[in-house]
Scaffold this motif. Structure first.
Motif: not given
Length: 238
Positions: A100, A108-111, A113-115, A117
């Protein structure tokens, strides 16, 4: 145009003239490796690029923008991440918290989370230990975490300083597998690595540094075949 250009860069540590007119170009999508003995100026070059050291002369441009006077956090914002020598992680924080922190400039919280992963896909061991304090990880796992944390900034250029230092051969192969994989995904990398043969085997181009200056540059495969390079840095011919 090159993604990164160093032109006649000089760096001093007090009275010590550490870099003496280093000129390097890195094109998008390349792996460029810096080869040389301890004290040749390889790590100093990375630290100058990332704003941790000030140039006393010369220029550094990233995507055409001059980096002179830019603080290190602003250089991260521009798209350069630095994986420092020595696997420096926040020992008391969990693996996930370290990742984090790598994304601290992003919103960009979604980005993010994707990174995260993506990092876990590259390094499944980190996902298994995501709640574990980073200081309790093995040296190899800490190196994986340091690389993963740098990737969380979603950089355009990744600086890697001695990623295999002190690791067992099996883990060295794992780290270099990931270096190849992230390059295939489009990452541009400047690699400093004592294992010159391994570094040149993954790189597109190499620069041989001696006492703070570029002694030789060529395609990486040509440097691997160069008798002078073989004798000095590769332990003789393969």
């Amino acid at each position: 145009m090159s993604l990164l250009d160093l032109e006649n860069v000089h760096v001093h540590y007090g009275a010590i003239h550490a870099l003496k007119g280093v000129t390097i170009a890195v094109d998008p999508g390349q792996i460029v490796t810096l080869v040389g003995a301890n004290g040749a100026g390889k790590s100093t070059t990375l630290r100058a690029i990332s704003g941790l050291l000030k140039c006393s002369q010369g220029s550094i441009h990233f995507q055409g923008k001059a980096l002179a006077g830019c603080p290190a956090h602003e250089i991260v914002r521009l798209g350069i991440s630095h994986v420092p020598e020595g696997r420096i992680v926040f020992a008391n924080l969990s693996v996930e918290d370290n990742l984090e922190l790598g994304a601290y400039l992003r919103r960009d919280r979604a980005g993010i989370a994707a990174d995260r992963k993506r990092v876990y896909t590259l390094f499944p061991r980190l996902e298994e230990r995501r709640r574990q304090a980073s200081g309790t990880l093995s040296g190899g796992e800490q190196q994986m975490l340091a690389i993963g944390r740098a990737l969380m900034a979603r950089p355009k250029l990744l600086l890697m300083d001695e990623p295999s230092l002190g690791l067992a051969p099996l883990l060295v192969r794992e780290i270099f597998r990931v270096i190849r994989e992230i390059r295939e995904q489009g990452m541009t990398i400047v690699l400093v690595e004592q294992n010159a043969r391994m570094a040149l085997s993954v790189a597109d181009r190499g620069y041989v540094l001696e006492t703070g200056a570029v002694r030789l540059t060529d395609r990486a495969d040509a440097l691997l075949r160069n008798p002078e390079v073989q004798a000095a840095y590769l332990g003789g011919a393969a």
